[in-house]
Every structure is written in structure tokens, then in C-alpha cells.
Design an enzyme around this catalytic site. Sequence first.
Site, PDB file in Angstrom:
ATOM      1  N   TYR A  64       0.823  -1.226   0.000  1.00  0.00           N
ATOM      2  CA  TYR A  64       0.000   0.000   0.000  1.00  0.00           C
ATOM      3  C   TYR A  64       0.854   1.272   0.000  1.00  0.00           C
ATOM      4  CZ  TYR A  64      -3.134   3.716   1.455  1.00  0.00           C
ATOM      5  OH  TYR A  64      -3.811   4.923   1.534  1.00  0.00           O
TER       6      TYR A  64
ATOM      7  N   LYS B 198       1.298   4.043  -3.061  1.00  0.00           N
ATOM      8  CA  LYS B 198       0.924   5.458  -2.907  1.00  0.00           C
ATOM      9  C   LYS B 198       2.140   6.350  -3.218  1.00  0.00           C
ATOM     10  CE  LYS B 198      -2.605   6.857  -1.704  1.00  0.00           C
ATOM     11  NZ  LYS B 198      -3.830   7.148  -2.495  1.00  0.00           N
TER      12      LYS B 198
END
EC number: 1.1.1.-
Length: 369
Positions: free
Chosen positions: A159, A163
Site C-alpha cells: 500500500y 501510494k
Amino acid sequence: MADSAQAQKLVYLVTGGCGFLGEHVVRMLLQQEPRLRELRIFDLHLGPWLEELKTGPVQVTAIQGDVTQAHEVAAAVAGAHVVIHTAGLVDVFGRASPETIHEVNVQGTKNVIEACVQTGTQFLVYTSSMEVVGPNIKGHPFYRGNEDTPYEAVHRHPYPSSKARAEQLVLEANGRKVRGGLPLVTCALRPTGIYGEGHQIMRDIYYQGLRLGGRLFRAIPASVEHGRVYVGNVAWMHVLVARELQQRPALMGGQVYFCYDKSPYKSYEDFNMEFLGPCGLRLVGTRPLLPYWLLMLLAALNALLQWLLRPLLLYAPLLNPYTLAMANTTFTVSTNKAQRHFGYEPLFSWEESRTRTIRWMQAMDSSAQ
Ligand SMILES: NC(=O)C1=CN([C@@H]2O[C@H](COP(=O)(O)OP(=O)(O)OC[C@H]3O[C@@H](n4cnc5c(N)ncnc54)[C@H](O)[C@@H]3O)[C@@H](O)[C@H]2O)C=CC1
Ligand SMILES: CC(C)CCC[C@@H](C)[C@H]1CC[C@H]2[C@@H]3[C@H](O)CC4=CC(=O)CC[C@]4(C)[C@H]3CC[C@]12C
């Protein structure tokens, strides 16, 4: 009448507009952006609440689509003046594969950038995350830092890696020529942990507390500060940054801004108790009940179980090595960059943010009974 008709000329697109943050951005735009003519809401899953928005003066267009599909994104972006890209796969619990997270968060963002370039959309706001900075895997504290604070950002989890890569792509795209020859102007907002009406993790923790007889057991020392920001203020920041990006492209283009407000600095659990307490839950212990090594062991066990059970079922508890490290590492921001660059002041005080969140939780509670 003629004046307002003339003023209403802009088309905005919000990707992920039916998510937790996206819904607040959509509602905030309708309340606070008088120049809006059309608001496009693009999401994999459209919410039924969109219907009620369609009766207002702004044309609301709901588009069911997937950011990983370049042609769907390009069709949605065509003719928009501003894109607010909030869509993303938020998964730190191992529900989705690393490949899927990358596909949605990185390839999806590439598709949004390319769609802007191809169709001539000049302004792009990206919802990034504090996680592009940290906490890092070494557990270094980031204590009331700002956008310029040096910090060793090291990512292993899919994650934050996704990002960080997506944010980099958005910032690098600043200045590219879009169709028609004008430069693309981009910026990224980095919220810390968002809370407020619609927050799924808060809901999960609340129900977990109810199952434990109205108690939660302290796992993290109260001295570990975790940055939090109210969803209404994050939404307001998106609306304001999108507006001001059009006025001050030279100053704001290619910039990152942490999302902040007046929410107090507390540990993750103590902060949650600001809302869970008034809903009848109690946090047991002034110190963690279990030693940290035991929590790490439990977290590792959860990760092992997740892996073993994967062929049969999805086991994705809140506690895993990554979430434990997140909750157990101080990460707070203290900055006024958004105020300096585009006049941001939080729209909601801490008291109002707290009251609104509690009201939402209590309504959830009574509807569950
Ligand atoms: N929740 C938090 O504490 C924080 C969230 N963020 C970022 O804010 C953004 C929004 O997050 P939340 O609202 O919390 O998550 P969410 O999961 O509630 O909302 C994300 C939305 O994106 C949509 N979406 C997912 N995959 C898609 C796809 N392939 N195509 C189109 N739409 C898709 C989902 O259907 C959902 O409506 C994300 O980019 C996240 O990384 C950043 C910092 C903190
Ligand atoms: C049982 C544990 C000891 C406590 C678990 C708490 C965790 C579930 C949460 C602690 C920190 C949270 C993350 C943080 O607020 C930053 C985030 C930013 C994002 O961009 C997405 C959400 C999140 C990763 C958030 C997720 C829950 C925590 C890991």
C-alpha cells in the site's frame, strides 16, 4: 440569475467519489464551489445516495467505472476542467494481492494522468497519504514534522509503496503539455489517518469493543502519537486546493501538502476513545496489557494464519505486523504550508469534528439495535 448562470461553468471529476473521503469531497464541492456546472462522480461501486444529489442546481453525473481501464478513465475525464483523484485501494490488512493494489493505485493513477494529457484537462489533485513518508520499516519517529522534515522513507508494504509511486508520477507530470498546449498543473495532498462519518475501521473497532463486553484493551503506549485529521477538513482542503491551483499554478504546481487540522495529538487508541467513550466503550489499562514482544508474536501468527487459510477463506484481522508497526510508531505533522500557499484554515473545529463523529457513531448504534 444571469450572473450565477455565467459563473457556473466548471466541470469537476472526482474519482473514488463514493468512498469514505470521496463522498465528503463530493458533498463539499456541491456546498462550497459556486462555479460548478457539472460534477462527475467516477467509482467502481456507485452509492444510492447519489440520487438525492441529482435534484440540485449542479448537474451530477454518476459514472460506474474502473480506474485500471484507460478507456473508461479517458471517457470520464474528457471535457473536465479539474480532476480530483481519490480512488484507491486502501488495504493494509492483506485483503487484496500486492499486484491488485499496484494495478489500482499506480496504473490507475497513470491512466488518470494520461487521460488529462490526452483530453486537455489542466488541473489534477491527487489524494496521497502520510504513508508515502512513513512510518518507515525501521520504526523511526516522525514527531510533528512538516513537508520539509528529513525522514528516511523506506517502504516494503504494497500500500505505501503504491501510494509513493503514484504520488511521484503525479508530481512528475506537473508541467507536461496537455491537449491544446497548456501545461498540466498537479499537486498531492497527504492526509494522516482520516476519521469521521463513514469511517469503516472505527466502525469495526466499535463492534469489536461491543463483542468484548464494551471494553477495549490497551495495546499501544499512550505516549506514541498518531496523526489524525477530520474527513470534513480533508474534503475542504481538496476543494480549496483545486480552486487555488487554478489561480496560483506557479506556486502550487508540483507541490505536496500534508492534511492537518486542530485534532489533538494522541495515541491511535486514545484518539479513538474520544468517540468510542461517549458511545459507551472503555479502554482498559493505562499501560499496554500485553508486552510488545507478545503482540508482535500474535501479529506474526495472524500473518501466518492468513497465509495458511488463504486457499479456504480470507482471514484479515486488524492486527498484523504492519498495522502494529504503524500504530506503535509516532507519526504526527505540524505544518502551515497549506495556509501559506492557498489560505487553508480548517472548516471544522476539533469540537465540531468530534461532535459530528460521535453523532454518526450513535446513529449507527441505534440503527444496529
Ligand atoms: N482512510 C484514510 O485514513 C486515508 C486515506 N487516504 C487516501 O484517500 C483515498 C480515499 O480513501 P478512503 O476514502 O479511505 O477509501 P475508500 O475505500 O473508502 O474509498 C476509495 C474509493 O475508491 C473506489 N475504487 C477502488 N478501486 C477502484 C477502481 N479500480 N476504479 C474506480 N474506483 C475504485 C472504491 O470503490 C471507493 O469508493 C485513497 O486514495 C487513500 O489512499 C490517504 C490517507 C489516509
Ligand atoms: C490492534 C492494533 C494494535 C491497532 C491497529 C490499528 C491499525 C488498524 C491502524 C493504526 C494506524 C492506521 C493507519 C494510519 O492511520 C495511516 C493510514 C493511512 C492511509 O493512507 C490508509 C489508512 C492507514 C493505513 C491506517 C489504517 C489503520 C491503521 C493501520
